[in-house]
Design a protein around this motif. Sequence first.
Motif, PDB file in Angstrom:
ATOM      1  N   VAL A 296     130.404 105.347  35.199  1.00 23.00           N
ATOM      2  CA  VAL A 296     129.776 104.250  34.463  1.00 23.00           C
ATOM      3  C   VAL A 296     130.722 103.057  34.513  1.00 23.00           C
TER       4      VAL A 296
ATOM      5  N   VAL B 193     131.362  99.390  32.856  1.00 21.18           N
ATOM      6  CA  VAL B 193     130.959  98.615  31.686  1.00 21.18           C
ATOM      7  C   VAL B 193     131.159  97.135  32.018  1.00 21.18           C
TER       8      VAL B 193
ATOM      9  N   ALA C 278     126.520 105.727  40.414  1.00 20.58           N
ATOM     10  CA  ALA C 278     127.177 104.854  39.448  1.00 20.58           C
ATOM     11  C   ALA C 278     126.145 103.949  38.804  1.00 20.58           C
ATOM     12  N   MET C 279     126.389 103.611  37.574  1.00 23.11           N
ATOM     13  CA  MET C 279     125.542 102.615  36.933  1.00 23.11           C
ATOM     14  C   MET C 279     126.401 101.700  36.086  1.00 23.11           C
TER      15      MET C 279
ATOM     16  N   PHE D 103     126.449  99.069  32.792  1.00 27.15           N
ATOM     17  CA  PHE D 103     125.783  98.542  31.601  1.00 27.15           C
ATOM     18  C   PHE D 103     126.276  97.125  31.374  1.00 27.15           C
TER      19      PHE D 103
ATOM     20  N   ASP E 128     121.296  99.218  40.080  1.00 30.29           N
ATOM     21  CA  ASP E 128     122.160 100.103  39.297  1.00 30.29           C
ATOM     22  C   ASP E 128     122.729  99.423  38.057  1.00 30.29           C
TER      23      ASP E 128
ATOM     24  N   VAL F 104     127.567  98.811  25.608  1.00 32.97           N
ATOM     25  CA  VAL F 104     128.185 100.120  25.363  1.00 32.97           C
ATOM     26  C   VAL F 104     128.895 100.046  24.016  1.00 32.97           C
TER      27      VAL F 104
ATOM     28  N   THR G 123     125.042 103.608  23.849  1.00 37.18           N
ATOM     29  CA  THR G 123     124.775 102.166  23.879  1.00 37.18           C
ATOM     30  C   THR G 123     124.019 101.730  22.627  1.00 37.18           C
TER      31      THR G 123
ATOM     32  N   VAL H 215     124.692 108.522  28.212  1.00 35.51           N
ATOM     33  CA  VAL H 215     124.923 108.859  29.611  1.00 35.51           C
ATOM     34  C   VAL H 215     126.246 109.613  29.679  1.00 35.51           C
TER      35      VAL H 215
ATOM     36  N   ALA I 218     129.439 110.695  32.235  1.00 30.95           N
ATOM     37  CA  ALA I 218     130.043 110.287  33.502  1.00 30.95           C
ATOM     38  C   ALA I 218     131.461 110.812  33.574  1.00 30.95           C
TER      39      ALA I 218
ATOM     40  N   VAL J 276     134.888 106.290  33.797  1.00 34.75           N
ATOM     41  CA  VAL J 276     134.411 105.053  33.167  1.00 34.75           C
ATOM     42  C   VAL J 276     135.341 103.933  33.601  1.00 34.75           C
TER      43      VAL J 276
END
Length: 539
Positions: free
Chosen positions: A12, A14, A34-35, A37, A104, A111, A127, A133, A135, A138
């Motif tokens: 993740v 941020v 991967a994503m 936020f 993504d 977060v 969040t 989520v 992971a 981070v």
Amino acid sequence: DPPSAPHSVDAVVVGAGLSGLYQLHRLRELGLTAMAFEAGDDIGGTWYWNRYPGARCDIESMSYSYSFSPELDQEWEWSERYASQPEILRYIHHVADRFDLRGDVVLGTRVTRAVYDEDRHFWRISTNTARVVTARFVILATGCMSAPKAPEIPGADSFTGQIHHTAQWPHEGVSFTGRRVAVIGTGCSGVQAIPVIAAEAAALTVFQRTPAYVLPAHNRPLRTVEVKELKSHYPQFRQAQRSSRGGTVFEPPTRSALEADEAERTASYEAAWDSGLLNGLLRTYTDILTDGTANETAAEFIRSKIRSIVTDPATAELLSPRTFPFATKRPCLGTGYYATYNLPHVRLVDLRTTPLETITPRGIRTSDGEHIVDTIVLATGFDALTGSQLAIDIVGKGGVSLRTKWADGPRNYLGLVSSGFPNLFTVLGPLSPSVLTNIAVSLEQQVEWITDCINHLRERGLTEIDATPRAEADWSTRVAELAARTLYPAVDSWYTGANVPGKPRVFLAYAGGLDRYREECDAVSRGGYAGFVLSASPS
Ligand code: NA7
């Protein structure tokens, strides 16, 4: 997903500003899921939020941009020497589209909490939209100047006109035409906004606590020939940036300011002033940032410039910084800043002699009375470097929170990992060179180091990297020692946390140069990650 089975990804990120987007790109290249936020309603980070009038980068556009893609370098055309906020935001959008990053990124999502599962070696991230989520890794790409400093000025809620912080600027609906405007704060944001607001407003009152050293930007459209010339050797230029001390290319000085006589010094300061470069004056001599007497020669040169531009001698004196050495707070690049105070509808209020007491429903009250205004602009800065990370409730090994661990100031190793918070990396965080450099270059170096580190773990079937307490303690000592060789730590600034009431006073940046920092980071990874403990989860 059902609440019992949180979505799981490898990493993740941020934040989806310049750092987060590049990190996302590199993680995907590794084949990781991967994503990112992003709290904002769109990507861009700093360049999404800071929409105040006059917002502009103070590093030249062809230097302040990604260097990882030679094709991107060739195809993107900057229009000005110093890019405006809208142009940088367009560039970031272009990059996100070109590398297909948007899919993504989860927008409008902040977060709020991250808790480490020390048995299974992953983070559980929550969040403000109630998403959860998990992971393994981070990466906090939350920015170094992204937590606006809360205005501790009493009465702000009572004001009946518009009130805006420069870093939380509305997308529309702000007009100064016919308005009486107040600006509080004369750091780099105020310095950029003040001339632009003055050009539109009926009256402008600037509330100054500490004057800044403001150098002229000499911004202008880029010429086709100069763009072509730089593009013809962009790869070499990018390489030179990467191996430079601060992420910009220049010929390092060789002499002390005190070895030169006054005429020679003045000539080199004049040339630096005319260069329009943020660090022009710093680069004239070797000791501007390390010797108070050398520094004072540059400081006095700037004061003489202020006196030559500002027609009222009393105003010129108020605008002249005297309480801190030149460049121990970030210098500002201005466009017509000092000349703005020659305009008949612009007033400077010195908060040292007439302190700010309260914001009233109609304006601002100082010790000498009420100043009635329609709009207040808060250019009061940020909780820099640590603010954006401590805004998240981060809980590491043993249930220890980062806020508790950093109560007396940030502690980490290489500015990247804090011991007890494994697999959690920071880009442009405290105790790294970030804010003392061209951050476009710094962020690439850190993102690339983090990506290589994650790759190293994966190739070996390892699932955790943590910094040792010893390595972390040594790093803090080293950062403090490097700062102690300069004039920085003695000065109240956001570099030392002094701008935020109650914040521990620690010099927050690595002052040894990006070149040396890069070598230190690379030596650690080459040496099998000395100072870190790498392990595999039994489960
Ligand atoms: P800065 O550089 O922190 O400047 C903030 C300004 O606001 C500075 O002049 C402060 O005076 C003033 N300030 C802050 N709080 C108050 C209160 N309560 N009352 C009066 N004046 C106040 O932030 P910027 O946004 O301008 O720039 C930050 C960086 O962003 C910049 O360096 C670039 O790198 C990008 P002080 O000096 O504390 O007396």
